[in-house]
Design an enzyme around this catalytic site. Structure first.
Site, PDB file in Angstrom:
ATOM      1  N   LEU A 126       0.338  21.821  11.009  1.00  8.77           N
ATOM      2  CA  LEU A 126      -0.008  22.969  10.177  1.00  8.77           C
ATOM      3  C   LEU A 126      -1.462  22.897   9.764  1.00  8.77           C
ATOM      4  CD1 LEU A 126       3.028  22.980   7.722  1.00  8.77           C
ATOM      5  CD2 LEU A 126       2.562  24.629   9.525  1.00  8.77           C
TER       6      LEU A 126
ATOM      7  N   GLU B  59       7.935  26.164   0.201  1.00  9.67           N
ATOM      8  CA  GLU B  59       8.844  25.006   0.159  1.00  9.67           C
ATOM      9  C   GLU B  59       8.012  23.736   0.080  1.00  9.67           C
ATOM     10  OE1 GLU B  59      10.543  26.375   3.822  1.00  9.67           O
ATOM     11  OE2 GLU B  59       9.793  24.643   4.895  1.00  9.67           O
TER      12      GLU B  59
ATOM     13  N   LYS C  17       6.358  20.148   0.933  1.00 12.40           N
ATOM     14  CA  LYS C  17       5.924  19.427   2.123  1.00 12.40           C
ATOM     15  C   LYS C  17       6.320  17.966   1.920  1.00 12.40           C
ATOM     16  CE  LYS C  17       2.001  18.895   5.217  1.00 12.40           C
ATOM     17  NZ  LYS C  17       2.062  17.473   5.451  1.00 12.40           N
TER      18      LYS C  17
ATOM     19  N   ASP D 251       6.685  14.027   2.711  1.00 10.91           N
ATOM     20  CA  ASP D 251       5.725  13.087   3.279  1.00 10.91           C
ATOM     21  C   ASP D 251       6.448  11.914   3.946  1.00 10.91           C
ATOM     22  OD1 ASP D 251       3.337  11.992   3.956  1.00 10.91           O
ATOM     23  OD2 ASP D 251       2.858  11.239   1.953  1.00 10.91           O
TER      24      ASP D 251
ATOM     25  N   TYR E 112      13.510  21.635   7.853  1.00 12.79           N
ATOM     26  CA  TYR E 112      12.765  22.810   7.391  1.00 12.79           C
ATOM     27  C   TYR E 112      12.411  23.802   8.497  1.00 12.79           C
ATOM     28  CZ  TYR E 112       9.339  19.267   8.706  1.00 12.79           C
ATOM     29  OH  TYR E 112       8.665  18.271   9.349  1.00 12.79           O
TER      30      TYR E 112
ATOM     31  N   LYS F 223      -2.084  21.117   0.224  1.00 17.94           N
ATOM     32  CA  LYS F 223      -1.820  19.712  -0.132  1.00 17.94           C
ATOM     33  C   LYS F 223      -2.238  19.426  -1.565  1.00 17.94           C
ATOM     34  CE  LYS F 223      -2.457  16.663   3.141  1.00 17.94           C
ATOM     35  NZ  LYS F 223      -2.046  15.702   4.132  1.00 17.94           N
TER      36      LYS F 223
ATOM     37  N   CYS G 263     -19.891 -18.236   0.585  1.00 22.23           N
ATOM     38  CA  CYS G 263     -18.498 -18.264   0.145  1.00 22.23           C
ATOM     39  C   CYS G 263     -18.441 -18.557  -1.363  1.00 22.23           C
ATOM     40  CB  CYS G 263     -17.726 -19.334   0.915  1.00 22.23           C
ATOM     41  SG  CYS G 263     -16.029 -19.507   0.331  1.00 22.23           S
TER      42      CYS G 263
ATOM     43  N   CYS H 196     -16.728 -22.161  -1.837  1.00 22.76           N
ATOM     44  CA  CYS H 196     -17.259 -23.441  -1.380  1.00 22.76           C
ATOM     45  C   CYS H 196     -18.749 -23.391  -1.052  1.00 22.76           C
ATOM     46  CB  CYS H 196     -16.462 -23.945  -0.173  1.00 22.76           C
ATOM     47  SG  CYS H 196     -16.766 -22.985   1.309  1.00 22.76           S
TER      48      CYS H 196
ATOM     49  N   CYS I 108     -15.470 -17.085   5.825  1.00 27.98           N
ATOM     50  CA  CYS I 108     -16.029 -18.382   5.479  1.00 27.98           C
ATOM     51  C   CYS I 108     -15.614 -19.349   6.592  1.00 27.98           C
ATOM     52  CB  CYS I 108     -15.473 -18.872   4.144  1.00 27.98           C
ATOM     53  SG  CYS I 108     -15.831 -20.621   3.895  1.00 27.98           S
TER      54      CYS I 108
ATOM     55  N   CYS J 282     -12.785 -25.557   2.396  1.00 34.52           N
ATOM     56  CA  CYS J 282     -12.783 -24.428   1.463  1.00 34.52           C
ATOM     57  C   CYS J 282     -11.406 -24.331   0.786  1.00 34.52           C
ATOM     58  CB  CYS J 282     -13.109 -23.165   2.249  1.00 34.52           C
ATOM     59  SG  CYS J 282     -13.164 -21.685   1.249  1.00 34.52           S
TER      60      CYS J 282
END
Ligand code: IVH
Length: 667
Positions: A82, A111, A113, A115, A223, A310, A405, A408, A423, A429
């Site tokens: 759509l 109506e 929608k 998901d 639908y 939406k 990092c 460390c 890292c 580490c």
């Protein structure tokens, strides 16, 4: 052509060849896993280098939900999408356009929608004969066996008046409550969580085992009715009929006669939808009369008689206090935004993911910025924008990705073509060390009875620096820590003792060698039989093992050439862990299934699937997940998927049951 462009081209050619082998010749020369790794590599390269984008790239096929495992079927009527809008203005435009084109009064049905993931069902003489996913709109996957497990879908229609043959389209959904339950279960089992109910629904529908699909309580709302002899000449009444035949059709549809009624519906459901048991992401507006629909027709992609409005994901503005960087067990560094707590869709949000360096760069963030956070059906909220006008003299520093990092201090690396930073200090580490120990103790590895918090405590107390250190723990050590009593300390000692019986292949898996998952560990264990042999292995002897490619082989070589790893494995052996294959398994080994590829499908009475898998491997056979031209047998239990059956018949693969399989072994 530069090096990256060259690499992209090679990957594209290679993947296309594999696709052709698989879909056209039914003869795949690559495991699904290796295929996915290559595809991901290409995706990462294309993401990092949009200048080399190509609509014909194999990555563009991923938009469709066609999977490698199901039989594909052409849709009789293509499954279009759509036109989408977020603005009331465009709803007005749609209405005006419709009025101008029709020159006569019309009704708009509003109506919800839903998901989830779309599905097309074919009914003949009142019976469900086929369920196909959207796929690429022209062809989709035959998921009939899975769809049949959805209790709200009628297998036989009720009432009367249905056409001899028709299609009905709808959305398969995982209700919120079931989504929460499923994710909780996955968290406990250390499996990755589903980001939202839509992904969970489509992931579930693509399960090869209908029993698993049945255990997750999917639902479906319908639908759209399609066919030659529909009972009514308008959409609204047709859905009423569909409801009378046993379908769940949304009963919150409304016939609207002007824009005001439409906008009323939009604003009412924007709020009220939060009380529904399933996810919705908008409202669909459809011209009611089928004749008017026909007159309005279609564009190349979507009908002119419908539009989707939406709902905007809820946003909140808040202050970015700081950005922290987390190091995961693989060394990947994830940036996290620490926010001034703000209420969003009913929960307080304090943190949001920033994904990677490119995203941070794209947002142009400063600490102290006012940022917009959004929670669009996802669990983790994301930052979608910055209010640059709200910046003042008091701003903090520009946010940039760290160079070292945070745990460390090692300089970070960003592998070519990847979005993530890592890292590289694997053995020094802390989060990487703890992560490896956490993996070592998991149920499918050494099954030692401690969780991440205990690993953390033991690490902080200085008792463990690698997995071998676990075996040096004493009751006295543990009693010195908080929350430990004599009984729990003894339990851990018992669990450690018990782990010394864990078979070699699981010990190998527990080591956490990169790319050596359970299956690879098993193959290596059978092929090399003990750790001494494995340490002596070369690239050639490793890649000689079925399904072990160059990348895995290199990772094994790297692991054993590292002195620290050599020391750990030597100590684990010294402490009594199983470093060679069990003698009885080896003694019972045979070559009865040598060179045979066997696919296991369905559920069994005499042994578990895992046991059958082990038997196949023990007798020199190869267990594969999908039916292809290379499959010799399908070991079929109850409820074998009809898609597999159909494919087996097409390829002439022999199907055997439990008895026949066990007879093959005892012959
Ligand atoms: S009508 C030809 N109605 O949204 C138009 N679609 O992009 C057929 N969807 O693929 C679709 N709820 O999966 C329609 N009430 C509804 C819907 C709906 C959800 C999904 C559907 C479709 C997509 C449209």
């Amino acid at each position: 052509m530069n090096e990256i462009e060259e690499k992209i081209k090679t990957l594209r050619d290679e993947l296309e060849q594999h696709n052709y082998n698989y879909y056209v010749l039914s003869n795949s020369a690559i495991s699904d896993y290796d295929f996915d790794i290559k595809l991901k590599e290409l995706q990462a390269l294309e993401e990092a280098h949009p200048e080399f984008a190509d609509p014909a790239s194999p990555t563009q096929r991923v938009g469709s939900d066609i999977s490698r495992e199901f039989v594909q079927i052409e849709h009789k009527y293509p499954m279009l999408s759509l036109g989408n809008t977020y603005s009331e203005e465009e709803v007005r435009d749609f209405y005006d356009r419709t009025m101008r084109s029709l020159h006569e009064p019309f009704e708009i049905v509003c109506e919800l929608k839903f998901d989830g993931t779309s599905i097309s069902l074919l009914y003949e003489h009142g019976r469900l004969v086929r369920a196909i996913t959207r796929g690429d709109g022209t062809r989709g996957d035959d998921v009939t066996a899975n769809v049949k497990t959805i209790r709200s879908i009628p297998l036989k229609l009720r009432g009367s008046g249905y056409p001899d043959e028709f299609e009905i389209r709808g959305e398969i959904l995982l209700p919120w409550a079931e989504f929460d339950r499923l994710n909780k279960e996955r968290e406990e089992q250390e499996e990755p969580l589903f980001a939202n109910p839509r992904n969970a629904a489509s992931g579930t529908l693509k399960q090869q085992n209908p029993a698993i699909v049945a255990s997750r309580k999917l639902d479906a709302y319908f639908y759209y009715l399609l066919g030659e002899n529909l009972p009514a000449q308008n959409h609204y009444d047709n859905l009423d009929y569909a409801r009378s035949w046993g379908f769940k059709a949304p009963d919150v549809m409304r016939k609207c006669h002007n824009l005001e009624e439409i906008f009323d519906y939009l604003s009412y459901w924007n709020v009220e939808r939060k009380n529904l048991p399933v996810a919705t992401d908008g409202v669909v507006l459809k011209v009611n009369s089928l004749l008017q629909q026909k007159n309005l027709g279609f564009t190349a992609k979507s009908p002119r008689w419908a539009i989707a409005y939406k709902f905007r994901a809820e946003q909140a503005a808040t202050r970015l206090n700081s950005v922290s960087f987390q190091v995961g067990r693989t060394g990947a560094v994830t940036p996290v935004a620490n926010l001034e707590p703000v209420l969003l869709s009913g929960t307080t949000v304090k943190r949001a993911s920033l994904h990677n360096a490119d995203i941070i760069e794209g947002l142009d963030l400063y600490t102290g910025d006012t940022v917009y956070v959004e929670k669009g059906g996802e669990i983790i909220p994301k930052i979608v924008g910055v209010d640059k006008d709200a910046r003042s003299m008091m701003m903090g520093d520009k946010v940039s990705f760290i160079k070292k990092c945070p745990e460390c201090g090692t300089p970070l690396i960003r592998p070519q073509g990847e979005a993530a930073h890592y890292c590289p200090n694997e053995s020094g580490c802390p989060p990487q060390i703890k992560g490896r120990i956490e993996h070592f103790v998991t149920r499918r590895a050494m099954d030692i009875n401690i969780g991440p918090e205990t690993v953390e405590d033991l690490y902080e107390a200085g008792y463990i620096r690698d997995s071998a250190d676990l075996y040096l723990l004493t009751v006295a050590d543990l009693l010195r820590l908080e929350r430990w009593a004599e009984k729990s300390a003894r339990n851990l000692m018992d669990s450690l003792e018990q782990s010394k019986t864990v078979p070699f292949e699981r010990v190998l898996y527990a080591l956490g060698i990169r790319y050596a998952g359970e299956t690879v560990a098993k193959r290596l264990a059978f092929a090399f039989q003990n750790i001494a042999n494995l340490k002596q292995a070369t690239l050639e002897t490793l890649t000689d093992v079925d399904e072990i490619g160059g990348r895995i082989a290199q990772s094994i070589l790297d692991y054993f050439s590292n002195e620290k790893n050599q020391a750990i494995t030597a100590r684990l052996e010294e402490y009594g862990l199983q470093m060679s294959m069990n003698k009885t398994i080896l003694a019972n080994r045979s070559e009865k299934l040598k060179d045979l590829t066997i696919v296991i499908s369905g559920t069994f009475l005499k042994h578990s699937r895992d046991e059958y898998k082990a038997m196949i491997e023990q007798h020199g056979g190869k267990n594969s997940g999908s039916v292809s031209g290379k499959t010799d047998y399908i070991l079929a239990g109850e409820n074998m998927g009809p898609a597999k059956l159909e494919k087996a018949a097409k390829l002439g693969v022999k199907i055997i049951n439990e008895e026949e399989f066990l007879n093959m072994l005892s012959e």
